[in-house]
Design a protein around this motif. Structure first.
Motif, PDB file in Angstrom:
ATOM      1  N   LYS A 146      88.007  47.368   8.353  1.00 11.85           N
ATOM      2  CA  LYS A 146      89.209  49.295   6.917  1.00 11.85           C
ATOM      3  C   LYS A 146      87.906  49.627   6.877  1.00 11.85           C
ATOM      4  CE  LYS A 146      91.283  50.694   3.173  1.00 11.85           C
ATOM      5  NZ  LYS A 146      92.323  50.309   1.722  1.00 11.85           N
ATOM      6  N   TYR A 147      86.585  48.527   6.735  1.00 12.05           N
ATOM      7  CA  TYR A 147      85.816  49.206   5.531  1.00 12.05           C
ATOM      8  C   TYR A 147      84.241  49.665   6.475  1.00 12.05           C
ATOM      9  CZ  TYR A 147      87.095  49.747   1.096  1.00 12.05           C
ATOM     10  OH  TYR A 147      88.167  49.745  -0.317  1.00 12.05           O
ATOM     11  N   ALA A 148      84.871  48.725   7.976  1.00  4.94           N
ATOM     12  CA  ALA A 148      82.770  48.842   9.022  1.00  4.94           C
ATOM     13  C   ALA A 148      82.247  50.184   8.846  1.00  4.94           C
ATOM     14  CB  ALA A 148      84.004  48.362  10.402  1.00  4.94           C
ATOM     15  N   ALA A 149      82.951  51.107   9.453  1.00  2.25           N
ATOM     16  CA  ALA A 149      82.655  52.436  10.139  1.00  2.25           C
ATOM     17  C   ALA A 149      81.548  52.930   8.358  1.00  2.25           C
ATOM     18  CB  ALA A 149      83.669  52.736  10.348  1.00  2.25           C
ATOM     19  N   LYS A 150      82.436  53.058   7.046  1.00  2.00           N
ATOM     20  CA  LYS A 150      82.086  53.266   6.052  1.00  2.00           C
ATOM     21  C   LYS A 150      80.199  52.513   5.466  1.00  2.00           C
ATOM     22  CE  LYS A 150      82.980  54.540   1.423  1.00  2.00           C
ATOM     23  NZ  LYS A 150      82.325  56.515   1.287  1.00  2.00           N
ATOM     24  N   ARG A 151      80.703  51.538   6.260  1.00  2.00           N
ATOM     25  CA  ARG A 151      79.046  50.543   4.979  1.00  2.00           C
ATOM     26  C   ARG A 151      78.046  51.075   6.294  1.00  2.00           C
ATOM     27  NH1 ARG A 151      80.135  46.164   1.780  1.00  2.00           N
ATOM     28  NH2 ARG A 151      78.580  44.895   2.558  1.00  2.00           N
ATOM     29  N   ALA A 152      78.525  51.038   7.674  1.00  2.00           N
ATOM     30  CA  ALA A 152      77.579  51.178   8.681  1.00  2.00           C
ATOM     31  C   ALA A 152      77.434  52.668   8.734  1.00  2.00           C
ATOM     32  CB  ALA A 152      78.171  51.943  10.101  1.00  2.00           C
ATOM     33  N   GLU A 153      77.617  53.852   7.845  1.00  2.00           N
ATOM     34  CA  GLU A 153      77.566  55.056   7.948  1.00  2.00           C
ATOM     35  C   GLU A 153      76.341  54.966   6.562  1.00  2.00           C
ATOM     36  OE1 GLU A 153      79.055  59.275   5.509  1.00  2.00           O
ATOM     37  OE2 GLU A 153      80.576  58.126   7.361  1.00  2.00           O
ATOM     38  N   LEU A 154      76.712  54.000   5.719  1.00  2.00           N
ATOM     39  CA  LEU A 154      75.900  54.559   4.144  1.00  2.00           C
ATOM     40  C   LEU A 154      74.309  53.301   4.346  1.00  2.00           C
ATOM     41  CD1 LEU A 154      78.226  53.615   1.393  1.00  2.00           C
ATOM     42  CD2 LEU A 154      76.903  54.857   1.763  1.00  2.00           C
ATOM     43  N   LYS A 155      74.700  52.131   5.541  1.00  2.00           N
ATOM     44  CA  LYS A 155      73.447  51.703   6.051  1.00  2.00           C
ATOM     45  C   LYS A 155      72.396  52.221   6.458  1.00  2.00           C
ATOM     46  CE  LYS A 155      75.127  46.351   6.060  1.00  2.00           C
ATOM     47  NZ  LYS A 155      75.432  45.453   6.732  1.00  2.00           N
ATOM     48  N   GLU A 156      72.893  53.337   7.358  1.00  2.00           N
ATOM     49  CA  GLU A 156      72.214  54.394   7.997  1.00  2.00           C
ATOM     50  C   GLU A 156      71.059  55.281   7.167  1.00  2.00           C
ATOM     51  OE1 GLU A 156      72.962  57.277  11.574  1.00  2.00           O
ATOM     52  OE2 GLU A 156      73.749  55.840  12.209  1.00  2.00           O
ATOM     53  N   ILE A 157      72.201  55.236   6.538  1.00  2.00           N
ATOM     54  CA  ILE A 157      71.477  56.123   5.516  1.00  2.00           C
ATOM     55  C   ILE A 157      70.644  55.509   4.430  1.00  2.00           C
ATOM     56  CG2 ILE A 157      71.591  57.912   3.296  1.00  2.00           C
ATOM     57  CD1 ILE A 157      74.572  58.411   4.765  1.00  2.00           C
ATOM     58  N   ALA A 158      70.397  54.943   4.059  1.00  2.00           N
ATOM     59  CA  ALA A 158      69.803  53.663   3.260  1.00  2.00           C
ATOM     60  C   ALA A 158      68.725  53.683   3.776  1.00  2.00           C
ATOM     61  CB  ALA A 158      70.050  52.298   2.266  1.00  2.00           C
ATOM     62  N   ASN A 159      68.585  52.908   5.005  1.00  2.00           N
ATOM     63  CA  ASN A 159      67.650  52.498   5.963  1.00  2.00           C
ATOM     64  C   ASN A 159      66.864  53.911   7.048  1.00  2.00           C
ATOM     65  OD1 ASN A 159      67.818  49.797   5.221  1.00  2.00           O
ATOM     66  ND2 ASN A 159      69.441  49.564   6.993  1.00  2.00           N
TER      67      ASN A 159
END
Length: 101
Positions: free
Chosen positions: A19-32
């Motif tokens: 459920k949260y895979a896309a949201k997590r990937a998006e946030l990680k991309e911004i954070a890194n």
């Protein structure tokens, strides 16, 4: 009975990860992303921390689908060695014959 609840808990984790895979990937991309301002990266980290803990893929554990046992797990069969032996002895696995067990 505890084993059945562990299987259910693991299935719940799998649902949350999907459920949260896309949201997590998006946030990680911004954070890194080094090109983004520090404030925006920090906000992304905070949002990532607010997501459910069990939505992280690292929380998943391979478990036997029959017993919930986390050790001695065959990935191809998705069962533990003990469950495999019991099913093999009972003749429930096609092509598997009992050998001096």
């Amino acid at each position: 009975m505890a084993k059945k609840s562990m299987i259910a808990r693991e299935k719940k984790r799998e649902r949350l990860v999907a459920k949260y895979a896309a949201k997590r990937a998006e946030l990680k991309e911004i954070a890194n992303d080094e090109s983004k301002p520090m404030e925006e990266r920090f906000k992304a980290r905070l949002k990532l921390a607010k997501l459910p803990r069990n939505s992280s893929a690292t929380r998943l554990h391979n478990r036997c689908q029959l017993t919930g046992r986390p050790h001695a797990y065959y990935r191809k069969l998705k069962i533990s060695r003990i469950a495999l032996r019991e099913l093999g002895s009972a003749g429930q696995i096609p092509g598997m014959v009992k050998s001096s067990w």
